[in-house]
Design a protein around this motif. Sequence first.
Motif, PDB file in Angstrom:
ATOM      1  N   ALA A  29       0.824  -1.240   0.042  1.00 30.87           N
ATOM      2  CA  ALA A  29       0.002  -0.039  -0.129  1.00 30.87           C
ATOM      3  C   ALA A  29       0.939   1.166  -0.117  1.00 30.87           C
ATOM      4  O   ALA A  29       0.806   1.987   0.875  1.00 30.87           O
ATOM      5  N   ILE A  30       1.682   1.343  -0.968  1.00 27.43           N
ATOM      6  CA  ILE A  30       2.337   2.712  -1.193  1.00 27.43           C
ATOM      7  C   ILE A  30       1.945   3.483  -2.305  1.00 27.43           C
ATOM      8  O   ILE A  30       2.607   4.502  -2.366  1.00 27.43           O
ATOM      9  N   GLY A  31       1.133   3.103  -3.069  1.00 28.31           N
ATOM     10  CA  GLY A  31       0.429   4.044  -4.081  1.00 28.31           C
ATOM     11  C   GLY A  31       1.087   3.616  -5.338  1.00 28.31           C
ATOM     12  O   GLY A  31       2.127   3.196  -5.614  1.00 28.31           O
ATOM     13  N   PRO A  32       0.292   3.704  -6.497  1.00 28.32           N
ATOM     14  CA  PRO A  32       0.527   2.878  -7.735  1.00 28.32           C
ATOM     15  C   PRO A  32       2.172   4.016  -8.324  1.00 28.32           C
ATOM     16  O   PRO A  32       2.660   3.389  -9.055  1.00 28.32           O
ATOM     17  N   ASP A  33       1.726   5.258  -7.802  1.00 27.29           N
ATOM     18  CA  ASP A  33       2.943   6.140  -8.790  1.00 27.29           C
ATOM     19  C   ASP A  33       4.191   5.767  -8.016  1.00 27.29           C
ATOM     20  O   ASP A  33       5.276   5.687  -8.805  1.00 27.29           O
ATOM     21  N   ARG A  72      11.145   8.714  -0.266  1.00 28.55           N
ATOM     22  CA  ARG A  72       9.626   8.841  -0.432  1.00 28.55           C
ATOM     23  C   ARG A  72       8.981   7.232   0.298  1.00 28.55           C
ATOM     24  O   ARG A  72       8.045   7.452   0.827  1.00 28.55           O
ATOM     25  N   LEU A  73       9.697   6.419  -0.075  1.00 28.93           N
ATOM     26  CA  LEU A  73       9.388   5.146   0.498  1.00 28.93           C
ATOM     27  C   LEU A  73       9.378   5.005   1.979  1.00 28.93           C
ATOM     28  O   LEU A  73       8.331   4.456   2.672  1.00 28.93           O
ATOM     29  N   ALA A  74      10.338   5.524   2.736  1.00 27.19           N
ATOM     30  CA  ALA A  74      10.409   5.760   4.180  1.00 27.19           C
ATOM     31  C   ALA A  74       9.389   6.563   4.723  1.00 27.19           C
ATOM     32  O   ALA A  74       8.801   6.313   5.799  1.00 27.19           O
ATOM     33  N   ALA A  75       9.138   7.687   3.879  1.00 29.36           N
ATOM     34  CA  ALA A  75       7.938   8.565   4.474  1.00 29.36           C
ATOM     35  C   ALA A  75       6.671   7.653   4.360  1.00 29.36           C
ATOM     36  O   ALA A  75       5.745   7.874   5.140  1.00 29.36           O
ATOM     37  N   VAL A  76       6.352   7.062   3.256  1.00 30.46           N
ATOM     38  CA  VAL A  76       5.128   6.584   3.040  1.00 30.46           C
ATOM     39  C   VAL A  76       4.883   5.317   3.884  1.00 30.46           C
ATOM     40  O   VAL A  76       3.734   5.229   4.698  1.00 30.46           O
ATOM     41  N   MET A  77       6.032   4.440   4.203  1.00 30.40           N
ATOM     42  CA  MET A  77       5.842   3.317   5.084  1.00 30.40           C
ATOM     43  C   MET A  77       6.181   3.626   6.580  1.00 30.40           C
ATOM     44  O   MET A  77       5.734   2.760   7.432  1.00 30.40           O
ATOM     45  N   GLY A  78       6.698   4.813   6.756  1.00 35.73           N
ATOM     46  CA  GLY A  78       6.905   5.004   8.282  1.00 35.73           C
ATOM     47  C   GLY A  78       8.155   4.368   8.627  1.00 35.73           C
ATOM     48  O   GLY A  78       8.010   3.905   9.875  1.00 35.73           O
ATOM     49  N   THR A  79       9.082   3.652   8.020  1.00 33.38           N
ATOM     50  CA  THR A  79       9.890   2.742   8.656  1.00 33.38           C
ATOM     51  C   THR A  79      11.381   3.233   7.820  1.00 33.38           C
ATOM     52  O   THR A  79      11.503   3.611   6.743  1.00 33.38           O
ATOM     53  N   GLN A  80      12.419   2.797   8.228  1.00 34.02           N
ATOM     54  CA  GLN A  80      13.551   2.794   7.802  1.00 34.02           C
ATOM     55  C   GLN A  80      14.028   2.091   6.494  1.00 34.02           C
ATOM     56  O   GLN A  80      13.593   0.890   6.527  1.00 34.02           O
ATOM     57  N   VAL A  81      14.481   2.604   5.575  1.00 34.50           N
ATOM     58  CA  VAL A  81      14.647   1.991   4.232  1.00 34.50           C
ATOM     59  C   VAL A  81      16.253   2.026   3.821  1.00 34.50           C
ATOM     60  O   VAL A  81      16.746   2.890   4.095  1.00 34.50           O
ATOM     61  N   ARG A  82      16.798   0.758   3.723  1.00 31.52           N
ATOM     62  CA  ARG A  82      17.999   0.737   3.338  1.00 31.52           C
ATOM     63  C   ARG A  82      18.300   0.120   2.005  1.00 31.52           C
ATOM     64  O   ARG A  82      17.536  -0.620   1.360  1.00 31.52           O
ATOM     65  N   PHE A  83      19.351   0.542   1.223  1.00 37.15           N
ATOM     66  CA  PHE A  83      19.476   0.130  -0.070  1.00 37.15           C
ATOM     67  C   PHE A  83      20.787   0.261  -0.624  1.00 37.15           C
ATOM     68  O   PHE A  83      21.450   1.075   0.047  1.00 37.15           O
ATOM     69  N   VAL A  84      21.282  -0.755  -1.073  1.00 34.96           N
ATOM     70  CA  VAL A  84      22.765  -0.586  -2.030  1.00 34.96           C
ATOM     71  C   VAL A  84      22.797   0.170  -3.120  1.00 34.96           C
ATOM     72  O   VAL A  84      21.958  -0.287  -4.271  1.00 34.96           O
TER      73      VAL A  84
END
Length: 196
Positions: A29-33, A72-84
């Motif tokens: 549920a992060i939105g189609p955009d 944007r993903l961290a803001a929508v999900m409300g959690t920390q996002v990690r990526f390489v």
Amino acid sequence: MELRIRGEQAVLAGPGGEGAREVDPRRLAIGPDLALALHEWARVASAVTRSGPDAEGAAAVVSQRGRQLAARLAAVMGTQVRFVDPVTGVEVVVDPPPRPAQRPPRATSPEPTPWLTGLTVSAFTAALVVVAMLALATTIADETSSWLALIAALVVTGGVAPSLWLGRKVLIVRWAVYGAAVGLAASWVGVLATVF
């Protein structure tokens, strides 16, 4: 949560490293955009990494876009996002933005009602409306017929009534509206006396 690229698709994985279950962003549920933007970024990042060192300018754009999408993903999900970062290989951790603190509602004292000024305006408006309605009814009754004076008074009352109803809750105008309503009601005594 971890943002990864598998092939040319973006996938999201829970905590747990490489053994974590990967999910297509379109299923969340992060939105189609945002899901579409993640997949487009993954396709471009895959193309840039395949082109090698020739696409240095594009690599910087892909890295920046990856950080933006992770934020944007961290803001929508409300959690920390990690990526390489797929181009530089640098691990980036993006924290969600802080939530605004909930402030208790302010206890505001309502403004005092200006009774003296308001009632003065109401009285003046009532007198003005009474004089105007009686002048209308008397003039029309003397010049034409009393039935036409009654119809004219009905038309004026019907035309003014919606405006009075709409203005009854407007803070300053309401005093004039109250006066006009009282004057209109009081003038009907004189109108009926003039007509009959």
